[in-house]
Design a protein around this motif. Structure first.
Motif, PDB file in Angstrom:
ATOM      1  N   GLU A  38       7.816  -8.226 -39.979  1.00 16.06           N
ATOM      2  CA  GLU A  38       7.336  -6.935 -39.464  1.00 16.06           C
ATOM      3  C   GLU A  38       5.842  -6.768 -39.713  1.00 16.06           C
ATOM      4  OE1 GLU A  38      11.352  -4.158 -39.884  1.00 16.06           O
ATOM      5  OE2 GLU A  38      10.101  -4.541 -41.653  1.00 16.06           O
ATOM      6  N   GLU A  83      -0.267  -8.067 -35.121  1.00 17.31           N
ATOM      7  CA  GLU A  83      -0.386  -8.394 -33.697  1.00 17.31           C
ATOM      8  C   GLU A  83      -0.767  -7.144 -32.900  1.00 17.31           C
ATOM      9  OE1 GLU A  83      -0.540 -11.046 -32.066  1.00 17.31           O
ATOM     10  OE2 GLU A  83       0.549 -12.631 -33.098  1.00 17.31           O
ATOM     11  N   GLN A 124       4.045  -8.509 -37.049  1.00 23.23           N
ATOM     12  CA  GLN A 124       4.086  -7.697 -35.830  1.00 23.23           C
ATOM     13  C   GLN A 124       3.040  -6.583 -35.875  1.00 23.23           C
ATOM     14  OE1 GLN A 124       8.157  -6.433 -35.907  1.00 23.23           O
ATOM     15  NE2 GLN A 124       8.960  -8.371 -35.115  1.00 23.23           N
ATOM     16  N   PRO A 166       6.725  -1.422 -35.494  1.00 22.59           N
ATOM     17  CA  PRO A 166       7.484  -1.845 -36.677  1.00 22.59           C
ATOM     18  C   PRO A 166       7.755  -0.708 -37.675  1.00 22.59           C
ATOM     19  CG  PRO A 166       5.808  -3.469 -36.146  1.00 22.59           C
ATOM     20  CD  PRO A 166       5.518  -2.267 -35.305  1.00 22.59           C
ATOM     21  N   ALA A 224      -0.468  -8.460 -28.033  1.00 24.06           N
ATOM     22  CA  ALA A 224       0.775  -7.700 -27.991  1.00 24.06           C
ATOM     23  C   ALA A 224       0.666  -6.639 -26.901  1.00 24.06           C
ATOM     24  CB  ALA A 224       1.032  -7.042 -29.345  1.00 24.06           C
ATOM     25  N   PRO A 256       5.318  -9.660 -27.681  1.00 25.30           N
ATOM     26  CA  PRO A 256       5.044  -9.462 -29.112  1.00 25.30           C
ATOM     27  C   PRO A 256       3.640  -9.858 -29.566  1.00 25.30           C
ATOM     28  CG  PRO A 256       6.398 -11.410 -28.769  1.00 25.30           C
ATOM     29  CD  PRO A 256       6.281 -10.736 -27.437  1.00 25.30           C
TER      30      PRO A 256
END
Length: 539
Positions: free
Chosen positions: A399, A405, A402, A498, A446, A457
């Motif tokens: 996470e 990103e 993420q 996230p 992303a 993603p």
């Protein structure tokens, strides 16, 4: 028969002389993204006094006098922001904007920073129309006040139609949508085309879009919507230095402008339209710096002086002295590792006792470079004006990747081919503590919509490491880490999906308070951290 032909010929000649396809010109003077920067300031590089509403009024007066035709004064939104706005509730901004002489504006996202009530107070003070074609208010009376379009007929008889557009990221950049106060139509192409068509039916000679969508999105809008003559833009603080245009679907030219931010420049667009079409050869655009050549309007200076004096008196006490210059430039903090951003994140991590801290660059303000010297509460309020509480959220290593990103998606370069509406706003770029990240910005970012649905993603984070002791080690995708962030980020704002569904712990302490605690602990002087937390392979 001959008589009939003569009548037809006479009617045709009469129509030619009565309704010739004459070119019409109107001068549009514009600003965007003022962000409560009402006062003139000393430029750190040139040392000249520049910017501010008092100089803007003088520049407007001179430009109007020099122009032979009609002039309209417009804004691309974001009059308000930050501590000054929170302290005085937008009253100085609204009143000073009346004194400047705006004719019309669109709605920026920061107009909602202090909530719906203060937005209404602003509306109650301003004497010019504020429009937005893609906002719908819960209160029907507000929909009558913030109209979707507006028409101004100049003294010379030119009928100018205005379309207003507010960033589709409003829900991601403000909590105002969560309250149900206002909703945002996401399909700006559809909304704009309907508004333009409506204005065409009403016989407008030229159509202007007052946009707070951002420069890249404004370019796309110009290419997708028929019938726009010019876009006076905002939101991304872009300086459009030269006359810029794109072709609409019918092959007609659309001029696109933005002036930067903070009332540093005034846009001067001399727009020529003939038979509804923009004539580039007879149109001109100039970005006019509000520098030393413009004197300050005395009435505006006199009106604003007490507000600044009140703040300085209450908040001017020195906390510590910084030995380094503090770069608060928006371009810098939102696309680079920022020493002041790193220090703020350090203060959050230390104060909240977490593994990692992230500070969204949009929460760091000022827009200038502070010379080495005393740092007071007033300085702190300039740097961190929002008073965000720090929250602690548990995230897995996956996470966390993420999150970074999403942060990397804030980096936009012209022509990179990715719609800005599917990326975090520029302010979503993260300054970090307790972590090191390696980016390759040439890779695909992303892509997340404004409801936090992930379209892609991202692949820009090449390497992610966490600080353990004095060394950086790879982040474990399955491990859990405690992350300090602002309550803004912890609420999954700026498309930080996230964080959605998590249960953050609110420390009830602001990032500013943690920073003040850190400076107090350090003592009389401090230096900013070295830059070693972000590595850019390609940018």
């Amino acid at each position: 028969m001959k008589f009939q032909k003569k009548v037809v010929l006479a009617v045709a000649l009469l129509a030619f002389f009565v309704s010739p396809a004459l070119a019409v010109n109107v001068q549009f003077l514009s600003t965007n993204d003022m962000h409560s920067r009402l006062y003139s300031e000393k430029n750190a590089k040139t040392q000249e006094i520049s910017s501010g509403f008092a100089k803007l009024r003088t520049a407007i007066d001179i430009a109007k006098k020099a122009y032979k035709g009609d002039t309209l004064v417009c804004s691309g939104g974001d009059y308000t922001e930050g501590f000054f706005y929170y302290y005085f509730k937008g009253i100085p901004e609204a009143t000073a904007s009346n004194m400047v002489g705006y004719d019309i504006t669109t709605v920026g996202n920061h107009e909602f920073d202090a909530g719906g009530e203060d937005f209404i107070k602003f509306l109650n003070i301003i004497k010019y129309p504020m429009i937005s074609s893609n906002l719908t208010f819960k209160d029907p009376s507000l929909n009558k006040r913030v109209k979707r379009t507006h028409i101004i007929k100049t003294k010379g008889g030119v009928k100018v139609g205005f379309v207003g557009l507010t960033t589709t990221e409003l829900a991601a950049t403000s909590h105002i949508c969560e309250t149900g106060f206002v909703t945002v139509e996401q399909d700006t192409t559809k909304v704009a085309q309907a508004a333009v068509d409506e204005l065409k039916k009403k016989g407008c000679d030229m159509i202007i879009v007052l946009s707070h969508l951002g420069h890249e999105t404004e370019i796309l809008l110009a290419q997708r919507v028929r019938g726009i003559n010019a876009i006076i833009g905002g939101h991304t603080h872009t300086k459009v230095e030269e006359l810029m245009s794109r072709k609409d679907p019918d092959g007609n030219d659309v001029i696109i402008t933005q002036t930067g931010c903070y009332v540093e420049n005034m846009g001067k667009l001399d727009l020529c339209v003939e038979n509804g079409k923009t004539v580039l050869a007879k149109s001109k655009w100039k970005l006019e710096p509000l520098g030393a050549k413009y004197k300050e309007n005395e009435k505006i200076v006199k009106y604003l002086a007490p507000f600044k004096a009140e703040l300085e008196k209450k908040l001017g006490v020195t906390i510590s002295t910084c030995l380094d210059p503090i770069n608060l430039g928006k371009t810098w903090t939102r696309s680079n590792e920022s020493p002041i951003g790193s220090m703020i994140a350090d203060a959050m991590r230390e104060g909240a006792k977490t593994d990692i801290a992230i500070q969204h660059a949009g929460g760091i303000r000022g827009g200038l470079t502070l010379e080495p010297g005393p740092v007071s509460a007033l300085t702190m309020n300039t740097i961190l004006p929002f008073g965000n509480n720090v929250c602690v959220t548990e995230l897995t290593g996956e996470e966390l990747k993420q999150v970074m990103e999403v942060a990397a998606s804030a980096y936009v370069y012209e022509g990179d081919g990715f719609d800005g509406q599917f990326r975090t706003p520029g302010g979503g770029f993260m300054q970090i503590s307790g972590m090191r990240v390696t980016y390759d910005m040439s890779k695909k970012p992303a892509l997340v919509d404004n409801k936090n649905n992930v379209k892609f993603p991202g692949e820009r984070v090449v390497k992610l490491e966490i600080l353990q002791g004095n060394n950086f080690v790879p982040v474990d995708p399955k491990a859990t880490y405690k992350v300090a962030s602002t309550d803004w980020t912890a609420s999954a704002a700026d498309k930080y999906y996230p964080f959605a569904g998590k249960k953050p712990v609110n420390t009830a302490t602001t990032n500013k308070e943690f920073f003040i605690q850190k400076l107090t602990k350090i003592g009389k002087e401090f230096k900013l951290p070295k830059q070693d937390r972000m590595i850019f392979l390609k940018k």
